[in-house]
Design a protein around this motif. Structure first.
Motif, PDB file in Angstrom:
ATOM      1  N   ILE A 134      94.343  80.922  26.756  1.00 26.09           N
ATOM      2  CA  ILE A 134      94.672  79.633  26.111  1.00 26.09           C
ATOM      3  C   ILE A 134      96.164  79.491  25.780  1.00 26.09           C
ATOM      4  O   ILE A 134      96.540  78.999  24.742  1.00 26.09           O
ATOM      5  CB  ILE A 134      93.753  79.292  24.902  1.00 26.09           C
ATOM      6  CG1 ILE A 134      93.689  80.404  23.850  1.00 26.09           C
ATOM      7  CG2 ILE A 134      92.367  78.922  25.371  1.00 26.09           C
ATOM      8  CD1 ILE A 134      92.908  79.982  22.577  1.00 26.09           C
ATOM      9  N   VAL A 135      96.979  79.905  26.733  1.00 25.56           N
ATOM     10  CA  VAL A 135      98.438  79.804  26.582  1.00 25.56           C
ATOM     11  C   VAL A 135      99.040  79.016  27.745  1.00 25.56           C
ATOM     12  O   VAL A 135      99.678  77.976  27.551  1.00 25.56           O
ATOM     13  CB  VAL A 135      99.094  81.205  26.529  1.00 25.56           C
ATOM     14  CG1 VAL A 135     100.609  81.087  26.439  1.00 25.56           C
ATOM     15  CG2 VAL A 135      98.546  82.021  25.372  1.00 25.56           C
ATOM     16  N   LEU A 136      98.807  79.499  28.970  1.00 29.52           N
ATOM     17  CA  LEU A 136      99.471  78.901  30.136  1.00 29.52           C
ATOM     18  C   LEU A 136      99.094  77.430  30.296  1.00 29.52           C
ATOM     19  O   LEU A 136      99.916  76.599  30.694  1.00 29.52           O
ATOM     20  CB  LEU A 136      99.115  79.684  31.403  1.00 29.52           C
ATOM     21  CG  LEU A 136      99.625  81.131  31.446  1.00 29.52           C
ATOM     22  CD1 LEU A 136      99.083  81.851  32.681  1.00 29.52           C
ATOM     23  CD2 LEU A 136     101.150  81.183  31.431  1.00 29.52           C
ATOM     24  N   GLN A 137      97.844  77.100  29.989  1.00 30.63           N
ATOM     25  CA  GLN A 137      97.359  75.729  30.207  1.00 30.63           C
ATOM     26  C   GLN A 137      98.172  74.677  29.446  1.00 30.63           C
ATOM     27  O   GLN A 137      98.129  73.498  29.781  1.00 30.63           O
ATOM     28  CB  GLN A 137      95.895  75.630  29.782  1.00 30.63           C
ATOM     29  CG  GLN A 137      95.671  75.897  28.297  1.00 30.63           C
ATOM     30  CD  GLN A 137      94.196  75.953  27.918  1.00 30.63           C
ATOM     31  OE1 GLN A 137      93.355  76.228  28.750  1.00 30.63           O
ATOM     32  NE2 GLN A 137      93.900  75.675  26.664  1.00 30.63           N
ATOM     33  N   HIS A 138      98.921  75.115  28.425  1.00 31.00           N
ATOM     34  CA  HIS A 138      99.665  74.149  27.608  1.00 31.00           C
ATOM     35  C   HIS A 138     101.111  73.969  28.073  1.00 31.00           C
ATOM     36  O   HIS A 138     101.888  73.315  27.384  1.00 31.00           O
ATOM     37  CB  HIS A 138      99.674  74.596  26.138  1.00 31.00           C
ATOM     38  CG  HIS A 138      98.313  74.629  25.518  1.00 31.00           C
ATOM     39  ND1 HIS A 138      97.498  73.519  25.465  1.00 31.00           N
ATOM     40  CD2 HIS A 138      97.621  75.632  24.921  1.00 31.00           C
ATOM     41  CE1 HIS A 138      96.366  73.845  24.852  1.00 31.00           C
ATOM     42  NE2 HIS A 138      96.412  75.110  24.527  1.00 31.00           N
ATOM     43  N   MET A 139     101.472  74.580  29.190  1.00 36.09           N
ATOM     44  CA  MET A 139     102.870  74.421  29.629  1.00 36.09           C
ATOM     45  C   MET A 139     102.925  73.905  31.065  1.00 36.09           C
ATOM     46  O   MET A 139     101.933  73.967  31.797  1.00 36.09           O
ATOM     47  CB  MET A 139     103.652  75.730  29.480  1.00 36.09           C
ATOM     48  CG  MET A 139     103.143  76.854  30.341  1.00 36.09           C
ATOM     49  SD  MET A 139     104.070  78.391  30.119  1.00 36.09           S
ATOM     50  CE  MET A 139     103.328  79.101  28.669  1.00 36.09           C
ATOM     51  N   ARG A 140     104.079  73.406  31.437  1.00 34.20           N
ATOM     52  CA  ARG A 140     104.240  72.835  32.771  1.00 34.20           C
ATOM     53  C   ARG A 140     103.889  73.853  33.843  1.00 34.20           C
ATOM     54  O   ARG A 140     104.078  75.056  33.664  1.00 34.20           O
ATOM     55  CB  ARG A 140     105.705  72.389  32.962  1.00 34.20           C
ATOM     56  CG  ARG A 140     105.979  71.001  32.486  1.00 34.20           C
ATOM     57  CD  ARG A 140     107.418  70.568  32.655  1.00 34.20           C
ATOM     58  NE  ARG A 140     108.297  71.449  33.415  1.00 34.20           N
ATOM     59  CZ  ARG A 140     109.621  71.461  33.263  1.00 34.20           C
ATOM     60  NH1 ARG A 140     110.218  70.677  32.391  1.00 34.20           N
ATOM     61  NH2 ARG A 140     110.363  72.271  33.993  1.00 34.20           N
ATOM     62  N   VAL A 141     103.430  73.334  34.984  1.00 42.99           N
ATOM     63  CA  VAL A 141     102.976  74.186  36.088  1.00 42.99           C
ATOM     64  C   VAL A 141     104.092  75.125  36.577  1.00 42.99           C
ATOM     65  O   VAL A 141     103.832  76.295  36.875  1.00 42.99           O
ATOM     66  CB  VAL A 141     102.445  73.282  37.224  1.00 42.99           C
ATOM     67  CG1 VAL A 141     102.360  74.018  38.535  1.00 42.99           C
ATOM     68  CG2 VAL A 141     101.086  72.708  36.822  1.00 42.99           C
ATOM     69  N   ASP A 142     105.324  74.651  36.632  1.00 45.26           N
ATOM     70  CA  ASP A 142     106.399  75.532  37.141  1.00 45.26           C
ATOM     71  C   ASP A 142     106.605  76.721  36.202  1.00 45.26           C
ATOM     72  O   ASP A 142     106.817  77.856  36.655  1.00 45.26           O
ATOM     73  CB  ASP A 142     107.713  74.761  37.382  1.00 45.26           C
ATOM     74  CG  ASP A 142     108.187  73.985  36.165  1.00 45.26           C
ATOM     75  OD1 ASP A 142     107.346  73.518  35.362  1.00 45.26           O
ATOM     76  OD2 ASP A 142     109.409  73.822  36.001  1.00 45.26           O
ATOM     77  N   TYR A 143     106.456  76.508  34.884  1.00 43.97           N
ATOM     78  CA  TYR A 143     106.566  77.638  33.950  1.00 43.97           C
ATOM     79  C   TYR A 143     105.379  78.586  34.145  1.00 43.97           C
ATOM     80  O   TYR A 143     105.528  79.811  34.125  1.00 43.97           O
ATOM     81  CB  TYR A 143     106.579  77.166  32.495  1.00 43.97           C
ATOM     82  CG  TYR A 143     107.758  76.299  32.118  1.00 43.97           C
ATOM     83  CD1 TYR A 143     109.050  76.616  32.525  1.00 43.97           C
ATOM     84  CD2 TYR A 143     107.585  75.165  31.331  1.00 43.97           C
ATOM     85  CE1 TYR A 143     110.128  75.818  32.158  1.00 43.97           C
ATOM     86  CE2 TYR A 143     108.660  74.360  30.960  1.00 43.97           C
ATOM     87  CZ  TYR A 143     109.931  74.693  31.379  1.00 43.97           C
ATOM     88  OH  TYR A 143     110.993  73.908  31.023  1.00 43.97           O
ATOM     89  N   GLN A 144     104.179  78.015  34.308  1.00 43.94           N
ATOM     90  CA  GLN A 144     102.990  78.865  34.476  1.00 43.94           C
ATOM     91  C   GLN A 144     103.137  79.791  35.678  1.00 43.94           C
ATOM     92  O   GLN A 144     102.873  81.001  35.598  1.00 43.94           O
ATOM     93  CB  GLN A 144     101.737  78.009  34.694  1.00 43.94           C
ATOM     94  CG  GLN A 144     101.350  77.139  33.517  1.00 43.94           C
ATOM     95  CD  GLN A 144      99.986  76.495  33.726  1.00 43.94           C
ATOM     96  OE1 GLN A 144      99.026  77.182  34.049  1.00 43.94           O
ATOM     97  NE2 GLN A 144      99.893  75.189  33.533  1.00 43.94           N
ATOM     98  N   LEU A 145     103.563  79.213  36.802  1.00 46.22           N
ATOM     99  CA  LEU A 145     103.663  80.022  38.026  1.00 46.22           C
ATOM    100  C   LEU A 145     104.749  81.089  37.885  1.00 46.22           C
ATOM    101  O   LEU A 145     104.596  82.223  38.356  1.00 46.22           O
ATOM    102  CB  LEU A 145     103.919  79.115  39.237  1.00 46.22           C
ATOM    103  CG  LEU A 145     102.750  78.173  39.582  1.00 46.22           C
ATOM    104  CD1 LEU A 145     103.153  77.195  40.686  1.00 46.22           C
ATOM    105  CD2 LEU A 145     101.500  78.951  40.005  1.00 46.22           C
ATOM    106  N   ALA A 146     105.831  80.724  37.192  1.00 50.05           N
ATOM    107  CA  ALA A 146     106.902  81.712  36.978  1.00 50.05           C
ATOM    108  C   ALA A 146     106.390  82.869  36.115  1.00 50.05           C
ATOM    109  O   ALA A 146     106.688  84.042  36.384  1.00 50.05           O
ATOM    110  CB  ALA A 146     108.109  81.042  36.319  1.00 50.05           C
ATOM    111  N   TYR A 147     105.604  82.572  35.086  1.00 53.05           N
ATOM    112  CA  TYR A 147     105.059  83.655  34.248  1.00 53.05           C
ATOM    113  C   TYR A 147     104.068  84.523  35.033  1.00 53.05           C
ATOM    114  O   TYR A 147     104.022  85.733  34.839  1.00 53.05           O
ATOM    115  CB  TYR A 147     104.388  83.105  32.993  1.00 53.05           C
ATOM    116  CG  TYR A 147     105.354  82.719  31.895  1.00 53.05           C
ATOM    117  CD1 TYR A 147     106.203  83.663  31.323  1.00 53.05           C
ATOM    118  CD2 TYR A 147     105.407  81.424  31.407  1.00 53.05           C
ATOM    119  CE1 TYR A 147     107.089  83.312  30.310  1.00 53.05           C
ATOM    120  CE2 TYR A 147     106.277  81.064  30.387  1.00 53.05           C
ATOM    121  CZ  TYR A 147     107.124  82.016  29.845  1.00 53.05           C
ATOM    122  OH  TYR A 147     107.992  81.678  28.845  1.00 53.05           O
ATOM    123  N   LEU A 148     103.279  83.908  35.908  1.00 54.55           N
ATOM    124  CA  LEU A 148     102.348  84.733  36.706  1.00 54.55           C
ATOM    125  C   LEU A 148     103.131  85.777  37.497  1.00 54.55           C
ATOM    126  O   LEU A 148     102.751  86.951  37.570  1.00 54.55           O
ATOM    127  CB  LEU A 148     101.517  83.861  37.652  1.00 54.55           C
ATOM    128  CG  LEU A 148     100.446  82.976  37.013  1.00 54.55           C
ATOM    129  CD1 LEU A 148      99.679  82.208  38.094  1.00 54.55           C
ATOM    130  CD2 LEU A 148      99.474  83.801  36.177  1.00 54.55           C
TER     131      LEU A 148
END
Ligand SMILES: C[S@@+](CC[C@H](N)C(=O)[O-])C[C@H]1O[C@@H](n2cnc3c(N)ncnc32)[C@H](O)[C@@H]1O
Length: 233
Positions: A134-148
């Motif tokens: 319940i963290v990544l879903q709250h941020m922009r997709v480009d940030y999510q993919l970078a964190y992955l």
């Protein structure tokens, strides 16, 4: 919502009503969460996680674990009995302050505030296990993919990543939570769905192999969400 605004939002939420910002339900608004009940939900999640991995014979190494977007440590505390050491990292200083105050596992757990859109504070290959829910879903997709990609960089070969993301369109009749023209000023109200194909491509490119991909077991949400377990090759 750009990164600086996201950070400020979580700072404000962490200061105002941290438990409600983490587990949002109407009854718990305004300081309504009982702290023991709140942390019990973390233990319940980690029990489910251990059973899920166990059922599929995935034996994650028990050394150093990372809990990304740890909030006040709901999951970090529940992970502590299962690992030699757990690091909780969060973008919100008030969340980290509160997490330190309520830590029940001494030096076995540490909490770090990281205000960057990457994990450069951690060396390559420094963890055996990483979790984010319940963290990544709250941020922009480009940030999510970078964190992955970052999670895989900081994992050792043979390490396991477990993460939850929103993957589907909003269900019919659901409240619109995707950013509108005038986005709400509360990060936890925004939901950004990833395309499963983009998730797979990002993981593959960073040296990860998907072991499990499971639709969310939590009923009643307004969007489709999934948990992934990934092996760092
Ligand atoms: C809904 S809460 C979930 C907290 C925790 N994972 C749990 O399940 O109890 C989301 C947390 O992620 C943190 N967060 C959001 N964006 C982040 C980022 N880019 N880096 C680190 N933490 C972040 C927020 O400050 C907040 O504490």
């Amino acid at each position: 919502m750009d990164f600086e605004r996201l950070r400020r939002n979580w700072e404000n939420l962490g200061r105002a009503d941290p438990m409600w910002a983490i587990l949002t339900d109407e009854e718990s608004k305004g300081g309504g969460w009982d702290e023991d009940a709140f942390f019990a939900t973390g233990r319940e999640f980690v029990e489910w996680l251990a059973a899920w991995l166990g059922r599929h014979r995935i034996d994650a190494p028990r050394g150093a674990a990372l809990d990304f977007g740890c909030g006040i440590g709901r999951l970090t505390q529940a992970l502590a009995p299962h690992f030699e050491h757990v690091t909780g990292v969060d973008v919100s200083a008030p969340m980290i302050d509160r997490a330190r105050e309520v830590n029940r596992h001494g030096d076995r757990v540490d909490y770090v505030c990281n205000t960057r859109p990457d994990l450069s504070i951690f060396l390559d290959a420094s963890f055996d296990f990483a979790l984010t829910a319940i963290v990544l879903q709250h941020m922009r997709v480009d940030y999510q993919l970078a964190y992955l990609r970052e999670f895989l960089r900081v994992l050792r070969p043979g390490g396991v990543l477990v993460f939850q993301v929103a993957v589907g369109e909003l269900r019919p009749g659901a409240a619109p939570t995707a950013p509108a023209e005038e986005p709400p000023d509360e990060a936890h109200m925004e939901i950004h769905c990833l395309e499963p194909a983009d998730v797979r491509a990002a993981l593959r490119a960073a040296g990860g192999r998907i072991l499990l991909e499971e639709p969310d077991r939590w009923a009643g949400e307004h969007w489709a969400s999934a948990h992934y377990a990934v092996l760092r090759g």
